[in-house]
Motif scaffolding. Structure first.
Motif, PDB file in Angstrom:
ATOM      1  N   LEU A 109       0.829  -1.212   0.000  1.00 24.94           N
ATOM      2  CA  LEU A 109       0.000   0.000   0.000  1.00 24.94           C
ATOM      3  C   LEU A 109       0.863   1.261   0.000  1.00 24.94           C
ATOM      4  N   ILE A 119     -11.281  -1.966  -0.615  1.00 31.71           N
ATOM      5  CA  ILE A 119     -10.181  -2.755  -0.072  1.00 31.71           C
ATOM      6  C   ILE A 119     -10.758  -3.616   1.041  1.00 31.71           C
ATOM      7  N   VAL A 138      -4.337   2.489   3.882  1.00 33.28           N
ATOM      8  CA  VAL A 138      -5.586   2.015   3.273  1.00 33.28           C
ATOM      9  C   VAL A 138      -6.426   3.209   2.837  1.00 33.28           C
ATOM     10  N   ARG A 141      -5.244   4.895  -0.331  1.00 36.60           N
ATOM     11  CA  ARG A 141      -5.375   4.136  -1.562  1.00 36.60           C
ATOM     12  C   ARG A 141      -6.839   3.845  -1.927  1.00 36.60           C
TER      13      ARG A 141
END
Length: 242
Positions: A109, A119, A138, A141
């Motif tokens: 990541l 995700i 997280v 992204r």
């Protein structure tokens, strides 16, 4: 990639058979959040549409990632275990739209440039990565409005935070110590909100009827841009109302 963790997960993979050819409904691909076959919610929890990009953190033998690809998503799975990835590539070679990579979730990541529509992690890397380090990347992204969700075993009563798992490595070696992070549902909610997620839900899904075994912790949140600041929760409510 060879380290104590990847070797341990390679050994662990030997105890896990390939996914069944079909499930109880006769489907050749399906999504499973829990540790029980044909039980629990499905892929709809990720709120995806064909063409969306989705990332599986700790994809194992690839069954969930392959199902999303079969639905038309661009599905990426990462795992530390080369043996698990070999299983995934062998079993799902005929399913287009899948990519499998050997990687540590946090490192992947941090290095990635792709923005994903969702995700997720099913008994995977989220369980074994410090949330204080993992959740910011997280969030970075995920696209605004994207879903982050994960499942794992509920914590043992009174054993919260960073815990130790012991994974066998072989008859002549001591088990590998693998850290995991266990929190009660009420603790996961503020943790996700602190890192930019709204509409957070955290619950323990009951096991199948008649089972005396444990349920499954299931946590889900929606990405809200960090610039929203204190308005994160209200923005999440507006999105839900739409």
């Amino acid at each position: 990639m060879t380290d104590a963790r990847s070797t341990a997960w390679d050994t662990y993979s030997q105890s896990k058979p390939q996914r069944r050819k079909t499930n109880a409904r006769g489907e050749t691909t399906w999504f499973n959040w829990t540790q029980y076959p044909d039980h629990g919610p499905g892929a709809g929890e990720l709120m995806l549409n064909p063409g969306d990009r989705v990332l599986d953190l700790g994809s194992g033998a690839g069954g969930n990632a392959a199902h999303l690809a079969a639905l038309g998503m661009k599905s990426v799975g990462i795992d530390l275990s080369a043996k698990q990835l070999d299983k995934a590539r062998e079993r799902w070679s005929d399913v287009g739209g899948t990519e499998f990579h050997q990687a540590d979730a946090l490192a992947y990541l941090q290095d990635a440039s792709t923005v994903f529509d969702a995700i997720y992690s099913v008994f995977g890397a989220v369980w074994f990565t410090d949330p204080g380090l993992l959740l910011p990347v997280v969030h970075a992204r995920l696209k605004p409005g994207g879903v982050f969700a994960f499942s794992q075993r509920p914590p043992v009563d009174g054993c919260y935070g960073c815990q130790a798992s012991y994974i066998p490595r072989g008859p002549e070696e001591d088990p590998a110590v693998v850290k995991r992070w266990d929190y009660e549902p009420d603790a996961w909610t503020p943790i996700l909100k602190e890192h930019g997620f709204a509409d957070v839900s955290a619950t323990v899904l009951a096991p199948p009827p008649g089972s005396r075994r444990t349920g499954t912790l299931f946590v889900r949140g929606v990405h809200v841009p960090k610039r929203a600041g204190a308005c994160i929760e209200s923005a999440g409510r507006r999105r839900g109302a739409a």
